[in-house]
Scaffold this motif. Structure first.
Motif, short mmCIF file in Angstrom:
data_model
loop_
_atom_site.label_atom_id
_atom_site.label_comp_id
_atom_site.label_asym_id
_atom_site.label_seq_id
_atom_site.Cartn_x
_atom_site.Cartn_y
_atom_site.Cartn_z
N ALA A 64 0.81 -1.21 0.00
CA ALA A 64 0.00 0.00 0.00
C ALA A 64 0.85 1.27 0.00
O ALA A 64 0.31 2.37 -0.13
N ASP A 65 2.16 1.13 0.12
CA ASP A 65 3.06 2.28 0.21
C ASP A 65 4.06 2.22 -0.95
O ASP A 65 5.02 1.45 -0.91
N PRO A 66 3.85 3.00 -2.01
CA PRO A 66 4.75 2.97 -3.16
C PRO A 66 6.20 3.24 -2.81
O PRO A 66 7.12 2.68 -3.41
N LEU A 67 6.44 4.13 -1.82
CA LEU A 67 7.81 4.44 -1.43
C LEU A 67 8.49 3.23 -0.81
O LEU A 67 9.67 2.95 -1.08
N ASN A 68 7.75 2.48 0.02
CA ASN A 68 8.32 1.28 0.63
C ASN A 68 8.63 0.25 -0.44
O ASN A 68 9.72 -0.36 -0.43
N LEU A 69 7.71 0.05 -1.37
CA LEU A 69 7.92 -0.91 -2.45
C LEU A 69 9.12 -0.50 -3.29
O LEU A 69 9.99 -1.32 -3.62
N GLY A 70 9.21 0.79 -3.64
CA GLY A 70 10.33 1.27 -4.45
C GLY A 70 11.66 1.10 -3.76
O GLY A 70 12.66 0.70 -4.38
N SER A 71 11.70 1.39 -2.46
CA SER A 71 12.97 1.27 -1.74
C SER A 71 13.40 -0.19 -1.61
O SER A 71 14.59 -0.49 -1.67
N GLN A 72 12.44 -1.10 -1.44
CA GLN A 72 12.75 -2.52 -1.34
C GLN A 72 13.37 -3.03 -2.65
O GLN A 72 14.26 -3.87 -2.64
N ILE A 73 12.87 -2.52 -3.76
CA ILE A 73 13.42 -2.93 -5.06
C ILE A 73 14.79 -2.29 -5.29
O ILE A 73 15.75 -2.96 -5.68
N ALA A 74 14.89 -0.98 -5.00
CA ALA A 74 16.13 -0.25 -5.26
C ALA A 74 17.28 -0.71 -4.39
O ALA A 74 18.45 -0.55 -4.76
#
Length: 596
Positions: free
Chosen positions: A249-259
């Motif tokens: 539900a948190d795009p920033l969390n998802l993005g950081s996990q990938i990056a």
């Protein structure tokens, strides 16, 4: 040359993706010692298996299980063995039993993984003799393991043991310097002991069981950036894996996990993330997953999505289903353990309005499609409703809202109301794309968890069926050799495990499959009693005519649907340490005399 076992005339796949061929395989002392087109001398060989017309594959790997509790009381893990899985990975989703005690383990596993809490507590308290990772490995290898085992150490396990469950699940609490240092010591110790890495969790609908911290999210979700960064740095230096689930539900969390997988002046972090799924609730999200993984890896990362390569069909008894944790009304019902109290809440009109509002909301990211017209009743004392959707029942009962029809049936029949729905992976053409995407790993079976909700023990066989059916129809999307590689050698190599291959010198972990029996029977519903969970009847898979034989370390553990006498009595599997060779367990003198 003499052999302990000869496998004759099977189509041999080596697990690398290379071309298959009809070969004769000779096994001695638990290892493959001969692979030949010509017939092998069977003089004095106690076991000869005719594999004519069959496939001989390396034993498959299951990279995402929750067998951490079951392995203690039922170390044979026969539900995986019987489907050709010869290596299982413990410790997923931040959960392991290395450092927590029984009560803490019960609170961590009971509700999140839908394993009866009292049995979790008893299993850990009865068996826990270890105080370190090396001692944990020794304890496992003292059990009659069926398959090989490898493991993550769970972040929630470490956090709970160091901080206590209450402090570990408070937003305003951070570990002290001493506590942070202790978690780093625990992780370093695990990596030295051969664990494949650490699992963590950021997904917020996994809730704790018990009384003290009930309905809080897992301890790993409360970790701050500094805590996570310091633990991940240890994984980077060791070249080990972080397995995690993002807060979707948190795009920033998802993005950081990938990056985080990217190197950029540091080692890349090998990251395996949940999950590449073609969810019904958002059919467009899957379009980005493959390209994102490929981009990150082209930029120097080492990133993979975990993927279940079959339709994600789940069953539920009454209202007890983990996906209901993702919205307020569902979580409120699952928070209450007392049936009388829960039923009173479900009768309350204010609660029903809240449930209907959650059900009809189309905002935000979600897992469940929230469509009771796409949820069908498969078991109920009222036989008139079996086979119907809750939406249909509502229409037949004077136009009731689907939520009211569902809650009425739950109130009337409780857990005797059994129903099913498919959450994701429902489009075959999308499954084909995911199956060949290099940024996607075949995994996420959740074996050993959600015992009444789902069964994907045979997911590897079902992928092979999908590939074979497409090839037979003249519309191939990948070769059988590639599919076998994805289920075996590719996974073993990425996690740095001595498994997944079937070449001269390799440990003889293998499965013999009849390709003509890769058919609709793989999808059939089945249940089986679990003695170590008080006789609970759990969902399983049954395709005994498909799997002709399974060998672990050269020992036959299954043959034509029947477990060998040694299964559960003698150890056939071993703990596979990352980046280590793992020879087969030496044969005992009397072992081959019982082979027929």
């Amino acid at each position: 040359m003499t052999y302990d076992t000869i496998i004759r005339n099977g189509r041999w796949f080596d697990g690398t993706g290379n071309a298959s061929a009809v070969r004769n395989i000779g096994i001695r002392n638990g290892h493959v010692v001969a692979i030949a087109a010509d017939e092998l001398d069977a003089t004095d060989c106690p076991q000869v298996i005719d594999a004519t017309g069959n496939w001989v594959l390396p034993g498959m790997l299951d990279i995402h299980t929750h067998y951490d509790v079951e392995v203690l009381n039922g170390p044979a893990l026969t539900e995986s063995l019987r489907h050709g899985v010869t290596t299982v990975m413990l410790g997923s989703c931040s959960l392991s039993t290395i450092h927590v005690d029984g009560t803490q383990a019960g609170d961590l596993f009971g509700r999140v993984e839908a394993i009866p809490r009292e049995h979790v507590i008893a299993a850990v308290d009865d068996h826990r003799t270890w105080r370190s990772c090396d001692e944990y490995v020794e304890a496992l290898e003292a059990l009659p393991l069926g398959p090989n085992v490898s493991a993550f150490i769970g972040h929630s396990d470490m956090r709970t043991a160091v901080m206590g469950l209450d402090r570990a699940t408070r937003k305003d609490v951070r570990p002290t310097r001493a506590e942070q240092a202790e978690m780093e010591r625990m992780l370093t110790e695990a990596l030295k002991a051969g664990f494949v890495g650490m699992s963590s969790m950021q997904l917020l609908f996994d809730k704790l069981d018990g009384d003290v911290c009930r309905s809080r999210t897992l301890p790993s979700t409360y970790a701050g950036a500094r805590e996570q960064r310091r633990l991940k740095s240890l994984l980077r230096k060791a070249g080990r894996v972080l397995q995690s689930g993002p807060d979707i539900a948190d795009p920033l969390n998802l993005g950081s996990q990938i990056a985080q997988s990217l190197g950029v002046f540091r080692n890349p972090l090998k990251t395996s993330l949940l999950s590449a799924a073609d969810v019904k609730s958002n059919p467009y999200a899957i379009l980005m997953m493959g390209p994102v993984a490929r981009l990150v890896n082209r930029l120097g990362g080492n990133f993979r999505w975990q993927h279940l390569p079959v339709p994600f069909e789940v069953y539920a008894d009454g209202i007890d289903l983990v996906i209901f944790e993702e919205f307020g009304a569902g979580a409120a019902a699952l928070h209450l353990r007392d049936e009388v109290e829960r039923n009173a809440m479900m009768r309350d009109e204010a609660y029903r309005r809240r449930f209907r509002k959650d059900y009809e909301s189309r905002f935000g990211v979600r897992v469940w499609h929230r469509d009771f017209f796409d949820a069908h009743i498969v078991g109920c004392p009222d036989r008139e409703v079996i086979g119907k959707s809750f939406g249909q029942v509502g229409q037949e009962r004077g136009g009731l809202h689907p939520v009211d029809a569902f809650l009425d049936l739950v109130l009337e029949h409780g857990t005797a109301l059994r129903w099913r729905t498919t959450i994701s992976n429902h489009r075959p053409e999308v499954l084909k794309k995911l199956a060949r995407d290099p940024g996607v790993q075949m995994g996420f079976s959740d074996a050993g968890a959600h015992l009444r909700n789902m069964a994907f023990y045979n997911m590897g066989l079902r992928l092979l069926r999908h590939v074979r059916e497409a090839e037979t129809a003249g519309t191939p999307f990948m070769t059988t050799e590639q599919a076998v590689h994805r289920l075996t050698g590719e996974l073993a190599d990425w996690y740095r495990l001595d498994a997944g291959h079937l070449r001269i010198g390799d440990r003889a972990d293998l499965v013999i499959v009849d390709p003509t029996r890769l058919d609709e029977r793989l999808d059939e519903y089945a249940e089986n009693r679990v003695d170590q969970y008080g006789g609970l009847s759990r969902m399983v898979n049954r395709n005994d005519e498909t799997v002709k034989a399974v060998l672990v370390g050269g020992r036959t553990v299954f043959r034509n649907g029947e477990a060998a006498d040694l299964v559960g009595r003698r150890r056939t599997g071993r703990f596979l340490r990352a980046a280590h060779k793992s020879p087969a367990i030496p044969l005992q003198k009397d072992e081959l005399t019982s082979v027929s």
